[in-house]
Design an enzyme around this catalytic site. Sequence first.
Site, PDB file in Angstrom:
ATOM      1  N   SER A 222       0.851  -1.187   0.000  1.00 10.05           N
ATOM      2  CA  SER A 222       0.000   0.000   0.000  1.00 10.05           C
ATOM      3  C   SER A 222       0.886   1.237   0.000  1.00 10.05           C
ATOM      4  O   SER A 222       2.112   1.138   0.015  1.00 10.05           O
ATOM      5  CB  SER A 222      -0.890   0.011   1.240  1.00 10.05           C
ATOM      6  OG  SER A 222      -0.094   0.300   2.369  1.00 10.05           O
ATOM      7  N   LYS A 223       0.243   2.404   0.022  1.00  2.56           N
ATOM      8  CA  LYS A 223       0.983   3.667  -0.040  1.00  2.56           C
ATOM      9  C   LYS A 223       2.035   3.779   1.053  1.00  2.56           C
ATOM     10  O   LYS A 223       3.046   4.448   0.880  1.00  2.56           O
ATOM     11  CB  LYS A 223       0.010   4.841   0.066  1.00  2.56           C
ATOM     12  CG  LYS A 223      -0.817   5.041  -1.195  1.00  2.56           C
ATOM     13  CD  LYS A 223      -0.874   6.514  -1.583  1.00  2.56           C
ATOM     14  CE  LYS A 223      -1.544   6.706  -2.928  1.00  2.56           C
ATOM     15  NZ  LYS A 223      -3.004   6.417  -2.881  1.00  2.56           N
ATOM     16  N   ARG A 224       1.767   3.142   2.191  1.00  2.00           N
ATOM     17  CA  ARG A 224       2.752   3.186   3.287  1.00  2.00           C
ATOM     18  C   ARG A 224       4.112   2.666   2.834  1.00  2.00           C
ATOM     19  O   ARG A 224       5.130   2.967   3.422  1.00  2.00           O
ATOM     20  CB  ARG A 224       2.283   2.299   4.457  1.00  2.00           C
ATOM     21  CG  ARG A 224       1.257   2.922   5.369  1.00  2.00           C
ATOM     22  CD  ARG A 224       0.930   1.963   6.492  1.00  2.00           C
ATOM     23  NE  ARG A 224       0.461   0.674   5.973  1.00  2.00           N
ATOM     24  CZ  ARG A 224       1.086  -0.473   6.113  1.00  2.00           C
ATOM     25  NH1 ARG A 224       2.219  -0.548   6.777  1.00  2.00           N
ATOM     26  NH2 ARG A 224       0.582  -1.573   5.592  1.00  2.00           N
ATOM     27  N   HIS A 225       4.095   1.825   1.816  1.00  2.00           N
ATOM     28  CA  HIS A 225       5.357   1.244   1.361  1.00  2.00           C
ATOM     29  C   HIS A 225       6.072   2.126   0.335  1.00  2.00           C
ATOM     30  O   HIS A 225       7.008   1.703  -0.297  1.00  2.00           O
ATOM     31  CB  HIS A 225       5.101  -0.132   0.738  1.00  2.00           C
ATOM     32  CG  HIS A 225       4.598  -1.152   1.717  1.00  2.00           C
ATOM     33  ND1 HIS A 225       3.267  -1.497   1.811  1.00  2.00           N
ATOM     34  CD2 HIS A 225       5.236  -1.880   2.662  1.00  2.00           C
ATOM     35  CE1 HIS A 225       3.114  -2.402   2.756  1.00  2.00           C
ATOM     36  NE2 HIS A 225       4.287  -2.647   3.290  1.00  2.00           N
ATOM     37  N   GLY A 226       5.583   3.360   0.176  1.00  2.00           N
ATOM     38  CA  GLY A 226       6.199   4.248  -0.824  1.00  2.00           C
ATOM     39  C   GLY A 226       5.456   4.142  -2.137  1.00  2.00           C
ATOM     40  O   GLY A 226       4.307   3.694  -2.165  1.00  2.00           O
TER      41      GLY A 226
END
Length: 478
Positions: free
Chosen positions: A250-254
Amino acid sequence: MKRVRFAPSPTGYLHLGNARTALFNYLFAKHERAILILRIEDTDLERSKKEYEDMLIEDLKWLGISWEEGPDVSGNFGPYRQSERVDIYKKYVQKLIEEGHAYYCYCSEEELELEREKAISEGRAYRYSGKCRNLTPEDRKVYEEKRIKPTVRFKVPDKIVVFEDIIRGVVEIDTKEFGDFVIVRKDGIPVYNFVVVIDDALMNISHVIRGEDHLSNTPKQIVIYEALGFDIPKFAHLPIILGEDRTKLSKRHGAVSVRALKDEGYLPEAVFNALSLLGWHPKEEKEILSKEEIFNQFRLEDVNSSPAIFDRTKLRWMNGVYIREIISLDDLTKRATEFFEGFGYIANFEYYRKVMEAIRDSIETLLDIKERGRVFFVDETIFSEEVIKEVRLEENFYRVVQTFYEKVKDRETLSKEEFKSITKEIQKELNIKGKALFHPLRIALTGESSGVGLDLLVDVIGAERTKLRLRRFLEYFG
Ligand code: GLU
């Protein structure tokens, strides 16, 4: 003829999961000499946008994926946008209803909610009660007179659906797990599980290759194929993609969209290579693979069913290999131009080319040009507090720079070789070498304490700008 399709919904950027699905369809098509179709699944009118469709197409092309049939290239099985196939779907809904495979359901949201709550309180998995399954024409008339808009539900037969997934092996699901599901919403819009069957059947799709998140939809689709007497395609559900911490990507992973990777200076060849390894691996222990090698070796049977880990560090590394070793200097420079310009580093192609040559070994993405490239473009050096102190305390510091300046001040050229021989002379004259010699020069020319080889730097910026920078240093500290 084998035929596969990639069927994105145009509701946002192409994210890595979908890009991998598109890529594996493409690899299959290349390996099997099959036809790849692009189909735009835009039945969700509120969320679908033509701009997103255009961007999806742009991103797929950037990645190096091409297709034989689709909304932008046409073909014999179109239209390739679901919003343009509404009449086709209507015909098949009608057929299902007439043949007793589907029925109108007038249950209200409230009623269904009550059924759902009851199931939960009794600890059962919810499925529709089937209340409207056997309405008489009279019953229906009553609802119609009240102008209640119905949904259309598929009459799911009681059975165990069994199919063999190319990646996961035999899958068995009892239709009791889902019950009669809606195929046309109250507003008349047919839903994914229904239209996908019509499209895949009419477009003669032989292999449905898609993400594992659709595995639970497949039995619902199979019962529709059976009701309509369509041939059932083969299925292959690709493993889910996780981040390095093993949670769903997800976006948390960049950056998780193809577009973001592009903006971050990744090369499409490297992204293509990295995505191809998400769930698949060639026989030999090798990670940098040409497209030809991947096309030749890729087999769906070899795709792993366990989750694939998207390793960003590895992608960076891989991108660096493509920058250093695979893409030609000219090509690399062309692609880097918009990055140079974006950073305000303005020059002509020849100059960019020289800079790229000097820094390509020390960057992993084109975004790294911002840091690594600065010294080639910015002549005004800002000296930090620390540097100022250092220059004043180290007695040889100023002298080294001054000596060097004396030796170059009348020169019109300053090549790598000339730089080397001049520094050799200084080494002898002042009896200093290594860091004591090069550190002051580096600070004077760049203000930084590490970076690209100074011989390369002066060779690129030339004698005039070298002298300018030296004069500024000498004036500042003189
Ligand atoms: N539009 C669906 C999606 O984007 C396609 C699923 C399928 O390939 O059947 O997930």
